[in-house]
Design a protein around this motif. Structure first.
Motif, PDB file in Angstrom:
ATOM      1  N   ALA A  73     -33.006  -3.806 -18.488  1.00  0.00           N
ATOM      2  CA  ALA A  73     -33.334  -2.391 -18.623  1.00  0.00           C
ATOM      3  C   ALA A  73     -32.176  -1.670 -18.134  1.00  0.00           C
ATOM      4  CB  ALA A  73     -34.528  -2.126 -17.580  1.00  0.00           C
ATOM      5  N   GLN A  75     -30.417   1.377 -16.731  1.00  0.00           N
ATOM      6  CA  GLN A  75     -30.715   2.261 -15.694  1.00  0.00           C
ATOM      7  C   GLN A  75     -29.722   3.315 -15.228  1.00  0.00           C
ATOM      8  OE1 GLN A  75     -32.197   0.252 -12.362  1.00  0.00           O
ATOM      9  NE2 GLN A  75     -33.940  -0.397 -13.855  1.00  0.00           N
ATOM     10  N   GLU A  89     -35.022   0.744 -13.538  1.00  0.00           N
ATOM     11  CA  GLU A  89     -36.003   1.695 -14.329  1.00  0.00           C
ATOM     12  C   GLU A  89     -36.149   1.211 -15.910  1.00  0.00           C
ATOM     13  OE1 GLU A  89     -34.610   5.800 -14.462  1.00  0.00           O
ATOM     14  OE2 GLU A  89     -36.004   6.323 -12.967  1.00  0.00           O
ATOM     15  N   TRP A  90     -37.588   1.338 -16.545  1.00  0.00           N
ATOM     16  CA  TRP A  90     -37.744   1.057 -17.678  1.00  0.00           C
ATOM     17  C   TRP A  90     -38.446   2.156 -18.664  1.00  0.00           C
ATOM     18  CZ3 TRP A  90     -43.495  -0.265 -18.319  1.00  0.00           C
ATOM     19  CH2 TRP A  90     -43.731  -0.729 -19.566  1.00  0.00           C
ATOM     20  N   THR A  91     -37.945   2.188 -19.818  1.00  0.00           N
ATOM     21  CA  THR A  91     -38.227   3.395 -20.271  1.00  0.00           C
ATOM     22  C   THR A  91     -39.462   2.966 -21.328  1.00  0.00           C
ATOM     23  OG1 THR A  91     -36.113   4.119 -20.805  1.00  0.00           O
ATOM     24  CG2 THR A  91     -37.567   5.088 -22.342  1.00  0.00           C
ATOM     25  N   TRP A  92     -40.650   3.546 -21.060  1.00  0.00           N
ATOM     26  CA  TRP A  92     -41.746   3.502 -21.650  1.00  0.00           C
ATOM     27  C   TRP A  92     -42.458   4.714 -22.342  1.00  0.00           C
ATOM     28  CZ3 TRP A  92     -47.127   4.565 -20.147  1.00  0.00           C
ATOM     29  CH2 TRP A  92     -48.184   3.848 -21.108  1.00  0.00           C
ATOM     30  N   GLY A  94     -40.881   6.529 -23.873  1.00  0.00           N
ATOM     31  CA  GLY A  94     -39.967   7.850 -23.387  1.00  0.00           C
ATOM     32  C   GLY A  94     -39.785   8.330 -22.209  1.00  0.00           C
ATOM     33  N   TYR A  95     -40.827   7.547 -21.388  1.00  0.00           N
ATOM     34  CA  TYR A  95     -40.912   8.072 -19.890  1.00  0.00           C
ATOM     35  C   TYR A  95     -40.026   7.021 -19.101  1.00  0.00           C
ATOM     36  CZ  TYR A  95     -44.658  11.104 -21.484  1.00  0.00           C
ATOM     37  OH  TYR A  95     -45.383  11.956 -22.242  1.00  0.00           O
ATOM     38  N   GLN A  96     -39.472   7.309 -17.921  1.00  0.00           N
ATOM     39  CA  GLN A  96     -38.828   6.460 -17.174  1.00  0.00           C
ATOM     40  C   GLN A  96     -39.582   5.917 -16.144  1.00  0.00           C
ATOM     41  OE1 GLN A  96     -35.787   5.403 -17.531  1.00  0.00           O
ATOM     42  NE2 GLN A  96     -36.164   6.535 -19.504  1.00  0.00           N
ATOM     43  N   SER A 152     -41.915   6.802 -10.511  1.00  0.00           N
ATOM     44  CA  SER A 152     -41.774   6.944 -12.117  1.00  0.00           C
ATOM     45  C   SER A 152     -42.016   8.391 -12.262  1.00  0.00           C
ATOM     46  CB  SER A 152     -43.373   6.051 -12.361  1.00  0.00           C
ATOM     47  OG  SER A 152     -42.802   4.839 -12.424  1.00  0.00           O
ATOM     48  N   GLU A 153     -41.645   8.590 -13.743  1.00  0.00           N
ATOM     49  CA  GLU A 153     -41.732   9.822 -14.196  1.00  0.00           C
ATOM     50  C   GLU A 153     -43.203  10.424 -14.222  1.00  0.00           C
ATOM     51  OE1 GLU A 153     -40.107  12.366 -18.264  1.00  0.00           O
ATOM     52  OE2 GLU A 153     -39.533  10.366 -17.703  1.00  0.00           O
TER      53      GLU A 153
END
Length: 375
Positions: A73, A75, A89-92, A94-96, A152-153
């Motif tokens: 990921a 970061q 962090e992982w982008t899912w 479009g969200y962090q 998380s975002e």
């Protein structure tokens, strides 16, 4: 005090696929694999101190996991999670999404990876005791902050639901954990999220087993208004009450007033004292981990959306789709999801009585038994 480590490790051993599993007495930093294979003592390489929260180079070599190529990921700096070796962090969508990790997967042991999912108003930090302990026992362990919660975002316009979080967990297993079937640990709404993930058509094979910690029956308490198990009087009272609360939350001033009162250090500490049995576990670290995410500018809107949203499908309506083994760990002094009322008896008595692949361990703890009584 009841020792929670033995039932957890015994349960996990059933799915390790190896005869070389041995339960540490107690859990120690070095896990011995002394069995038919004659393996020697081994400690996960990932247990060495690592820099946490650092950005991984984009050109970093691909990591191999179960035959799948998985890119690390990418970061930015993130707040390190308690008990973790790495925080990323992982982008899912479009969200962090913040997640933490401990231990290293060892293909020779056959032990499944573990994914830990927290409850409402909480974060991966509540798994601070399990991350190092399970890693020391030879497991690769991940803990995520659900979208909108923890660090998380917090997109204010997202339609938050148990279904959303279940899809997030399944995507995390597929994209970050290499698609290997995982054992899900879920506390409160993390429990109902785990059950929903295990009932998902086609993708349910990503869930190998579930450990439920005082699981909730919905995203919020609105489920009591539609639950056949609720008394007629409760349903009659609950329906207009929830409608009134939904109406009040449409007034920003009311929402800000209520949210502002809950996010002070004093109120958080007082609330945790009602949720925990062991006062020694309510330290500055867990208070800070509860307070800091509330400072996000979108935290209030997410708080309102979760409290006023649809509670989701009742567990009894889809539980037949969940066939994996389950271990239920229940705090006996929990006032939020009590053992003896609400959905507590359904999970711990009715469902357990109907199946032979469900185990129950009752411990002296409150709503967050894994952090309240980690021993």
């Amino acid at each position: 005090m009841v020792d929670m480590r033995r039932p957890l490790l015994l349960f996990l051993a059933l799915f390790s696929g190896t005869d070389a599993f041995q339960i540490p007495q107690p859990l120690s930093p070095v896990c011995s694999f002394l069995g038919k294979r004659g393996t020697t003592s081994w400690k996960p390489a990932g247990s060495a101190p690592l820099l946490r929260g650092l950005r991984a180079p984009v050109g970093m070599a691909k990591m191999m996991s179960g035959g799948k190529e998985v890119l690390p990921a990418v970061q930015r700096f993130v707040t390190p999670a308690l008990g973790a070796e790495e925080t990323r962090e992982w982008t899912w969508r479009g969200y962090q999404i913040r997640y933490s990790k401990a231990g290293m997967r060892n293909a020779f042991t056959g032990k499944p990876p573990l994914l830990l999912i927290h409850g409402f108003g909480s974060s991966a930090d509540t798994w601070r005791a399990q991350l190092p302990a399970l890693a020391d026992a030879g497991y690769q362990v991940f803990a995520i902050d659900l979208l909108g919660l923890g660090y998380s975002e917090k997109p204010p316009d997202e339609d938050y639901s148990i279904r959303l979080w279940a899809d997030m967990a399944l995507d995390f297993i597929d994209e970050v954990m290499g698609g290997q079937p995982a054992v899900l640990f879920g506390n409160s709404i993390g429990g109902i999220t785990s059950l929903t993930a295990a009932a998902t058509p086609v993708r349910k094979e990503l869930v190998k087993a579930i450990v439920l910690m005082n699981t909730a029956a919905g995203m919020n308490t609105k489920f009591v208004a539609k639950d056949p198990a609720s008394s007629p009087l409760l349903r009659v009272i609950a329906t207009p009450l929830f409608a009134l609360l939904d109406f009040l939350f449409t007034f920003e001033a009311f929402a800000e007033w209520l949210f502002g009162k809950t996010k002070t250090k004093e109120n958080v500490t007082t609330t945790l004292k009602r949720i925990y049995v062991n006062p020694d576990r309510i330290d500055d670290a867990i208070v800070r981990a509860t307070l800091e995410p509330a400072d996000d500018p979108n935290a209030l809107k997410v708080f309102v959306k979760i409290l006023t949203g649809d509670s989701g499908q009742l567990p009894a309506e889809f539980i037949d789709q969940v066939q994996v083994p389950m271990l239920m760990v229940w705090g006996d002094e929990d006032e939020i999801t009590p053992l003896g009322s609400g959905y507590g008896p359904y999970f711990t008595e009715q469902l357990r009585g109907e199946r032979d692949n469900i185990e129950l361990k009752v411990v002296n703890a409150g709503h967050v038994p894994h952090d309240d009584a980690p021993e």
